[in-house]
Scaffold this motif. Structure first.
Motif, short mmCIF file in Angstrom:
data_model
loop_
_atom_site.label_atom_id
_atom_site.label_comp_id
_atom_site.label_asym_id
_atom_site.label_seq_id
_atom_site.Cartn_x
_atom_site.Cartn_y
_atom_site.Cartn_z
N UNK B 5 0.82 -1.20 0.00
CA UNK B 5 0.00 0.00 0.00
C UNK B 5 0.87 1.26 0.00
N UNK B 6 1.91 1.23 0.80
CA UNK B 6 2.79 2.40 0.88
C UNK B 6 3.51 2.61 -0.44
N UNK B 7 3.96 1.50 -1.03
CA UNK B 7 4.67 1.61 -2.33
C UNK B 7 3.74 2.20 -3.38
N UNK B 8 2.53 1.69 -3.42
CA UNK B 8 1.56 2.21 -4.39
C UNK B 8 1.32 3.69 -4.16
N UNK B 9 1.23 4.02 -2.87
CA UNK B 9 0.99 5.42 -2.52
C UNK B 9 2.14 6.29 -3.00
N UNK B 10 3.35 5.81 -2.82
CA UNK B 10 4.53 6.57 -3.27
C UNK B 10 4.52 6.73 -4.78
N UNK B 11 4.19 5.63 -5.49
CA UNK B 11 4.16 5.68 -6.97
C UNK B 11 3.14 6.70 -7.43
N UNK B 12 1.94 6.58 -6.87
CA UNK B 12 0.87 7.49 -7.29
C UNK B 12 1.25 8.93 -6.97
N UNK B 13 1.82 9.13 -5.81
CA UNK B 13 2.22 10.48 -5.40
C UNK B 13 3.28 11.02 -6.34
N UNK B 14 4.24 10.17 -6.70
CA UNK B 14 5.30 10.60 -7.61
C UNK B 14 4.74 11.00 -8.97
N UNK B 15 3.89 10.15 -9.51
CA UNK B 15 3.31 10.43 -10.83
C UNK B 15 2.49 11.71 -10.79
N UNK B 508 12.62 2.60 -0.30
CA UNK B 508 13.77 2.55 0.60
C UNK B 508 13.61 3.55 1.74
N UNK B 509 13.12 4.73 1.34
CA UNK B 509 12.90 5.78 2.34
C UNK B 509 11.88 5.33 3.38
N UNK B 510 10.82 4.71 2.89
CA UNK B 510 9.77 4.25 3.81
C UNK B 510 10.34 3.22 4.76
#
Lengths: 241, 642
Positions: B5-15, B508-510
């Protein structure tokens, strides 16, 4: 100086448009080629044409001041005018870039009295070839059409006498006779053209040096070679266009 | 699950962040910066103009004051004209002062500078409806204007059209308001009577500012385009292509023959004025058609390379049209056009132009004869037409000898009739091309039915060349598409790489941010029982994994009161088995230790049996104990507690 030369210069001074047209036909291509060469790719064909016309316009203004007896080649004089037209154009472009206006400079003609005016050998060679091409054109238009075609097929296209006779539908002796007629006519036209456009003894001797005063076979060979060289140079100029 | 969930959140936030930055930069930041600069420039311009106006007005006032005594003096000395002239000048200066001051007052708006800079534009013409522009005709399309500047419309007969009008016509219209030179209009109007005789013009008319005439519409392609398609490759031409060229030349000469018989010459025969279609070659553009016996002076109009130099010479000489044979000039042009067709280039040297392709001697002979000196060329179009018709009738024009030509043998030959003009169909009108976008990403598109006027079926040789050209074009198009696809893939790959990199960095940051000796207090708290009272925590993990702080916090969260009691801890450790050794009854073992502290519990951190890296907490209270397994969250060993 030959009578033809002085007559032609007089016609130019009298604003005989036919004479000017002839001048344009003979020297125009060489002039354009030279301007292209100087332009070194920076001038378009349209600009080159404009410049060559400006050169002739400048020539028409200063033709009164041209003195053939000073021993300067007419072609060299023309080249100086063209150079002046080109430098004027370059200065104008630079002025336009700076956003300022610029008045055209006056043509400096003092050099005409100088005997040692520099001669561009390549340019003069092209001028001579242009004279030969003009002579061939005149021979083609003023002589017998069939005879000239026979000469063209035999000399310029390098066809055999038998082949030409077969194509034209006449005997080989007839071909030889027509060939001789055309050659004779060509010699006459060539001597007239060279005499008209030669202002110095060196120019008068150019035809002889090129082998155009030799016997028939050498004459044909030299003429064919010059013709092909001139035509290929003009073709490449047209291709650039 | 929470990690994904966190990874997806990071991806979506980045995009979203990348897209937002791009959109902001493109649509907000750049226009704003541009607008600010423009406003500054405009403001500066307005200020400069105001200053200029101020100086100019001052200067005019000074000059006026200086001139006034001179006018008075002139009046005193009775020099009325000078005084009048100076007074007019003074009036003019005062008017300028007025305008300047008016400008100072009114031109303060930013638009003033722009208004001033705009030159006097001709008034925009009102759009005219197609109906009624040309009585009797309904406009259905338009063609590209030629060199004369006249408008070219395609029209269909309407009420009032001549009864024998063709289904489609071309209307050539000169409008003074559009800048058509009067000379062109007069020249073209002169040719109309002759053109009507030849059936080339249907009708003509004029009004206050316009002059127009109506011609049959001939659909097809320009000869220049057809020739370009034939000469796509170097080397010898196919026999069929030469035959086609000769046939087109025959059609052209038939038309010229008709012109000359009717007493006219075309004067502008060139590839751009010849239309090719299924029925053959057709000569168009009547702009320079001239009566052969015209009393007018010869002009040098025409097109270089296709215009006889002799025409120029005669025109420069000031010859009248009637003094020369205009038909011979058309013959020269026809020869030049034939040269252009078979060589694919301009005849730069007249009849001395070089032939680089193999066409046979007869074709060359005809070209040279047509372009020969004025007095030596074909005497009339019929003579040349006979030669060309002979070539056109031959199976292989290359095989024909000059000696076989009628002009050589002197045999009379039949003059072929010119090709009949084709009947135009509805689909022949040139319209806006129908474009279909095939790829919105790259902007690639296809033009469907780009030139409806081009016939689908042309003579064989031309069709072959056209097909080859079309195939080559298609190949080039496919190649371009392929390159675009590669480029797109590369760009997509780079984009994906960057996104992936961002995702990795984010992940990695997370992980780093959430990393602790024992991950997540909530997890630990959930595995430990809640309770009340004091509790002592002991770390007895054999691998030195220190979870003491996390366990203490979790216990505190669960209601316990963690306590440090060195004596109790020492007494517990004395009775505990060796580290790493499990005891089935730890409560019994520790009972002596708790004898003096019955209200205190203990939480002992140790490793589970058989899992030296695992963590479990043994809760001991009184004589009871319970074991609680913690998840294996620790990733690095830490210094064990003493």
């Amino acid at each position: 100086m030959h009578q033809l030369t002085t007559t032609f210069v007089r016609r130019l001074r009298d604003r005989d448009e036919a004479a000017w047209f002839e001048l344009w036909q003979v020297f125009g291509p060489v002039l354009r080629g030279q301007l292209m060469k100087w332009g070194n790719g920076r001038l378009g064909m349209e600009t080159v044409r404009d410049l060559s016309q400006e050169t002739l316009a400048a020539l028409s203004k200063s033709i009164e001041r041209f003195d053939p007896t000073r021993g300067v080649r007419f072609s060299t004089w023309l080249l100086a005018i063209a150079k002046h037209a080109l430098s004027d154009e370059m200065d104008r472009r630079m002025a336009l870039k700076r956003g300022a206006g610029r008045r055209p400079t006056h043509l400096e003609e003092d050099w005409m009295g100088g005997i040692g005016a520099a001669v561009d050998t390549q340019y003069e060679q092209r001028i001579f070839e242009a004279k030969v091409a003009a002579a061939i054109r005149r021979a083609g238009s003023s002589g017998d059409f069939v005879s000239f075609e026979v000469y063209r097929m035999r000399v310029f296209d390098g066809r055999s006498g038998k082949d030409v006779a077969d194509q034209i539908g006449v005997s080989q002796p007839t071909i030889s006779r027509r060939l001789q007629d055309a050659r004779s006519h060509l010699r006459t036209q060539l001597s007239e053209i060279v005499a008209t456009w030669s202002f110095t003894p060196e120019e008068m001797a150019e035809a002889e040096l090129a082998g155009l005063s030799a016997d028939d076979s050498l004459f044909d060979e030299a003429l064919g070679e010059i013709w092909h060289r001139a035509a290929s140079q003009d073709d490449s100029a047209e291709a650039e266009h | 699950m929470w990690k994904i969930f966190i990874i997806l959140l990071v991806v979506v936030a980045t995009v979203i962040a990348a897209t937002s930055i791009g959109v902001l930069f493109r649509h907000l930041l750049m226009p704003t910066v541009r607008a600010v600069f423009k406003a500054i420039a405009l403001l500066g311009q307005v200020v400069l103009e105001l200053i200029r106006d101020l100086f100019a007005a001052t200067w005019h006032i000074i000059v006026s004051i200086l001139v006034l005594p001179a006018i008075i003096g002139a009046l005193l000395f009775g020099r009325w004209e000078s005084a009048s002239r100076m007074a007019r000048g003074l009036g003019s200066r005062f008017r300028r002062v007025g305008r300047r001051i008016g400008g100072l007052v009114t031109r303060t708006a930013p638009a003033a500078g722009m208004v001033r800079r705009t030159p006097n534009q001709p008034q925009k013409r009102k759009s005219r409806r197609s109906e009624g522009r040309f009585p009797g005709w309904k406009l259905v399309g338009s063609l590209q204007a030629g060199g004369s500047g006249a408008e070219l419309h395609i029209a269909e007969p309407d009420i009032g059209a001549p009864p024998d009008a063709p289904p489609r016509v071309v209307i050539k219209c000169f409008d003074v308001a559009d800048g058509s030179p009067l000379g062109h209009m007069i020249r073209e109007s002169r040719a109309l009577d002759g053109a009507k005789k030849l059936g080339l013009v249907i009708e003509h008319d004029h009004d206050e500012s316009r002059f127009w005439y109506v011609m049959p519409f001939i659909p097809g392609v320009h000869l220049a385009d057809a020739v370009k398609s034939i000469h796509t490759t170097s080397g010898p031409l196919d026999t069929t292509l030469i035959s086609n060229a000769v046939v087109w030349a025959r059609d052209l000469l038939s038309i010229l023959h008709e012109y000359h018989n009717a007493g006219f010459w075309h004067k502008d025969v060139k590839p751009e004025n010849i239309i090719i279609n299924d029925t053959g070659a057709h000569l168009v553009d009547l702009g320079l058609v001239t009566p052969l016996q015209s009393a007018m002076t010869l002009t040098t109009h025409g097109t270089e390379y296709f215009r006889d130099p002799e025409l120029v010479r005669q025109a420069l000489r000031g010859a009248k049209v009637s003094e020369v044979d205009g038909a011979r000039f058309d013959i020269y042009s026809a020869g030049a056009v034939l040269y252009y067709m078979v060589e694919g280039t301009f005849p730069a040297h007249g009849n001395l132009s070089r032939f680089d392709r193999e066409h046979g001697d007869a074709v060359r002979w005809v070209v040279r004869r047509a372009m020969a000196d004025y007095h030596q060329r074909y005497a009339n179009a019929a003579e040349m037409l006979a030669d060309v018709a002979h070539l056109a009738s031959a199976t292989d024009p290359r095989a024909v000898r000059p000696a076989d030509l009628p002009s050589f043998t002197g045999e009379p030959s039949e003059i072929p009739a010119p090709p009949a003009p084709p009947v135009a169909s509805v689909g022949d009108v040139r319209r806006r091309p129908n474009i279909e976008v095939t790829d919105w990403w790259s902007g690639a598109y296809l033009v469907r039915d780009a030139v409806p006027g081009v016939p689908q079926r042309l003579p064989d040789g031309f069709s072959n060349a056209r097909r080859k050209k079309s195939e080559a074009r298609q190949r080039r198009y496919e190649e371009r598409q392929r390159r675009r696809a590669v480029r797109r893939t590369a760009v997509g790959g780079v984009f994906a790489f960057i996104v992936g990199l961002l995702v990795l960095v984010g992940t990695y940051g997370v992980l780093v941010s959430t990393r602790s000796p024992v991950n997540s207090q909530q997890h630990i708290a959930a595995n430990l029982p809640s309770g009340t009272g004091a509790i002592v925590v002991l770390n007895d993990h054999p691998h030195g994994i220190d979870a003491s702080e996390a366990v203490i916090q979790a216990l505190a969260t669960g209601g316990w009161v963690p306590r440090e009691d060195a004596q109790l801890e020492a007494s517990i450790r004395r009775v505990m088995p060796m580290a790493g050794t499990q005891s089935p009854d730890l409560a019994t073992l520790l009972a002596p230790a708790f004898a003096t502290n019955p209200n205190i519990s203990a939480a002992i951190i140790q490793s589970p049996d058989g899992d030296p890296d695992g963590i479990e907490v043994v809760m001991v209270r009184g004589d009871q104990s319970s074991t609680h397994r913690l998840p294996p969250l620790l990733t690095k060993p830490v210094q064990s507690a003493p």
